[in-house]
Design a protein around this motif. Structure first.
Motif, short mmCIF file in Angstrom:
data_model
loop_
_atom_site.label_atom_id
_atom_site.label_comp_id
_atom_site.label_asym_id
_atom_site.label_seq_id
_atom_site.Cartn_x
_atom_site.Cartn_y
_atom_site.Cartn_z
N ILE A 89 2.75 3.05 -12.12
CA ILE A 89 3.09 1.89 -11.30
C ILE A 89 3.97 0.91 -12.08
O ILE A 89 4.97 0.43 -11.58
CB ILE A 89 1.82 1.21 -10.77
N ILE A 90 3.63 0.67 -13.34
CA ILE A 90 4.35 -0.34 -14.12
C ILE A 90 5.75 0.14 -14.50
O ILE A 90 6.64 -0.66 -14.75
CB ILE A 90 3.51 -0.76 -15.37
N SER A 91 5.98 1.46 -14.50
CA SER A 91 7.30 1.97 -14.87
C SER A 91 8.35 1.65 -13.79
O SER A 91 9.53 1.58 -14.08
CB SER A 91 7.24 3.48 -15.09
N LYS A 127 0.84 -1.20 0.00
CA LYS A 127 0.00 0.00 0.00
C LYS A 127 0.88 1.25 0.00
O LYS A 127 0.66 2.17 -0.79
CB LYS A 127 -0.93 -0.02 1.22
N ALA A 128 1.90 1.27 0.83
CA ALA A 128 2.81 2.42 0.90
C ALA A 128 3.57 2.60 -0.41
O ALA A 128 3.72 3.72 -0.91
CB ALA A 128 3.78 2.25 2.06
N GLU A 129 4.03 1.50 -0.99
CA GLU A 129 4.79 1.58 -2.24
C GLU A 129 3.92 2.07 -3.40
O GLU A 129 4.38 2.83 -4.25
CB GLU A 129 5.43 0.23 -2.57
N ILE A 130 2.68 1.62 -3.44
CA ILE A 130 1.76 2.06 -4.49
C ILE A 130 1.50 3.56 -4.34
O ILE A 130 1.54 4.32 -5.31
CB ILE A 130 0.43 1.26 -4.43
N LEU A 131 1.24 3.98 -3.11
CA LEU A 131 1.03 5.41 -2.85
C LEU A 131 2.24 6.24 -3.29
O LEU A 131 2.08 7.29 -3.91
CB LEU A 131 0.74 5.66 -1.36
N ASP A 132 3.43 5.75 -2.98
CA ASP A 132 4.65 6.47 -3.38
C ASP A 132 4.69 6.71 -4.89
O ASP A 132 5.10 7.77 -5.35
CB ASP A 132 5.91 5.69 -2.97
N ARG A 133 4.27 5.73 -5.66
CA ARG A 133 4.29 5.85 -7.12
C ARG A 133 3.25 6.85 -7.63
O ARG A 133 3.50 7.59 -8.57
CB ARG A 133 4.03 4.49 -7.79
N LEU A 134 2.07 6.86 -7.01
CA LEU A 134 0.96 7.65 -7.55
C LEU A 134 0.88 9.08 -7.00
O LEU A 134 0.37 9.97 -7.66
CB LEU A 134 -0.36 6.92 -7.29
N LEU A 135 1.39 9.30 -5.79
CA LEU A 135 1.32 10.63 -5.18
C LEU A 135 2.11 11.67 -5.99
O LEU A 135 1.84 12.86 -5.90
CB LEU A 135 1.83 10.59 -3.74
N ILE A 136 3.04 11.21 -6.82
CA ILE A 136 3.82 12.11 -7.68
C ILE A 136 2.89 12.95 -8.56
O ILE A 136 3.11 14.13 -8.75
CB ILE A 136 4.76 11.28 -8.61
N LYS A 137 1.83 12.31 -9.08
CA LYS A 137 0.93 12.99 -10.02
C LYS A 137 -0.46 13.28 -9.45
O LYS A 137 -1.24 14.00 -10.06
CB LYS A 137 0.76 12.13 -11.28
N ASP A 138 -0.80 12.66 -8.34
CA ASP A 138 -2.13 12.86 -7.77
C ASP A 138 -2.04 12.83 -6.23
O ASP A 138 -1.97 11.76 -5.63
CB ASP A 138 -3.11 11.78 -8.26
N GLU A 139 -2.03 14.03 -5.64
CA GLU A 139 -1.86 14.10 -4.18
C GLU A 139 -3.10 13.62 -3.43
O GLU A 139 -3.07 13.43 -2.22
CB GLU A 139 -1.48 15.52 -3.74
N SER A 173 -8.32 7.59 -8.05
CA SER A 173 -7.43 8.66 -8.47
C SER A 173 -8.12 9.55 -9.49
O SER A 173 -9.06 9.14 -10.15
CB SER A 173 -6.16 8.05 -9.09
N LYS A 174 -7.60 10.78 -9.60
CA LYS A 174 -8.08 11.67 -10.66
C LYS A 174 -7.39 11.34 -11.99
O LYS A 174 -7.81 11.78 -13.05
CB LYS A 174 -7.83 13.13 -10.27
N LEU A 175 -6.31 10.56 -11.92
CA LEU A 175 -5.60 10.15 -13.13
C LEU A 175 -6.46 9.18 -13.94
O LEU A 175 -7.34 8.52 -13.39
CB LEU A 175 -4.29 9.45 -12.76
N SER A 176 -6.17 9.08 -15.22
CA SER A 176 -6.87 8.07 -16.02
C SER A 176 -6.32 6.70 -15.62
O SER A 176 -5.20 6.61 -15.08
CB SER A 176 -6.61 8.30 -17.51
N PRO A 177 -7.08 5.64 -15.88
CA PRO A 177 -6.58 4.31 -15.55
C PRO A 177 -5.20 4.03 -16.18
O PRO A 177 -4.33 3.47 -15.54
CB PRO A 177 -7.64 3.37 -16.11
N LEU A 178 -5.03 4.47 -17.43
CA LEU A 178 -3.77 4.23 -18.13
C LEU A 178 -2.61 5.01 -17.52
O LEU A 178 -1.49 4.50 -17.41
CB LEU A 178 -3.93 4.57 -19.61
N GLU A 179 -2.86 6.26 -17.10
CA GLU A 179 -1.81 7.06 -16.45
C GLU A 179 -1.38 6.40 -15.14
O GLU A 179 -0.19 6.29 -14.86
CB GLU A 179 -2.33 8.47 -16.13
N ALA A 180 -2.35 6.01 -14.34
CA ALA A 180 -2.05 5.38 -13.05
C ALA A 180 -1.29 4.06 -13.27
O ALA A 180 -0.30 3.79 -12.60
CB ALA A 180 -3.34 5.15 -12.26
#
Length: 167
Positions: A62-64, A23-35, A51-58
């Motif tokens: 994560i996959i990067s 959960k913490a690692e996923i948050l670390d990846r996504l908080l960059i673009k969506d606080e 998230s406010k991000l599109s499914p593909l952006e999110a």
């Protein structure tokens, strides 16, 4: 408390016993673009990501650099319910341009639903429009049954699997 203005964009499963760390690692990846990103553990080792991000952006974030604790990751293309699943699946599949697919249903605790019937029903519904091909599909329609909701994801074969080695 989850923000009801946001729709879930991803379903992420974690390896057994890794849910808290993940959960913490996923948050670390996504908080960059969506606080305001939020994660809801809907059952053990299964997260819905809001998230406010599109499914593909999110998914891309994560996959990067995927956390090693992730099992599978699904983009959410459509949220449905059991009573509309065949119509919604047909609309979603018809909106894409491809010829071959198959359905993989994953029941995450819905007692009323039978995955086999859903897979066959969607396949029959698309008869004459798309070809069911288990060996070489262009796309897979993943049907995640969670509670009374149905989450539909159209992904390429293997796209839902997370492999840290493949990077």
């Amino acid at each position: 408390m989850l923000n009801n203005n946001m729709e879930p964009k991803l379903i992420i499963t974690t390896l057994p016993g890794k849910d808290k760390k993940c959960k913490a690692e996923i948050l670390d990846r996504l908080l960059i673009k969506d606080e305001n990103v939020q994660i809801d553990e809907i059952k053990q080792n299964v997260f819905l990501i809001y998230s406010k991000l599109s499914p593909l952006e999110a998914y891309g974030l994560i996959i990067s650099a995927p956390p090693s604790c992730i099992g599978r990751i699904f983009t959410i293309d459509k949220i449905s319910d059991l009573s509309n699943i065949f119509e919604d699946a047909e609309k979603l599949l018809s909106s894409k341009k491809f010829k071959k697919f198959y359905v993989e249903c994953i029941n995450r605790g819905n007692k009323q639903a039978d995955c086999r019937s859903i897979e066959i029903g969607i396949g029959l519904r698309m008869k004459g429009k798309l070809q069911v091909d288990y060996k070489n599909p262009d796309y897979i329609l993943f049907v995640n049954l969670i509670g009374n909701k149905v989450y539909l994801s159209i992904m390429r074969k293997g796209q839902e699997k997370v492999s840290v080695n493949s990077l």
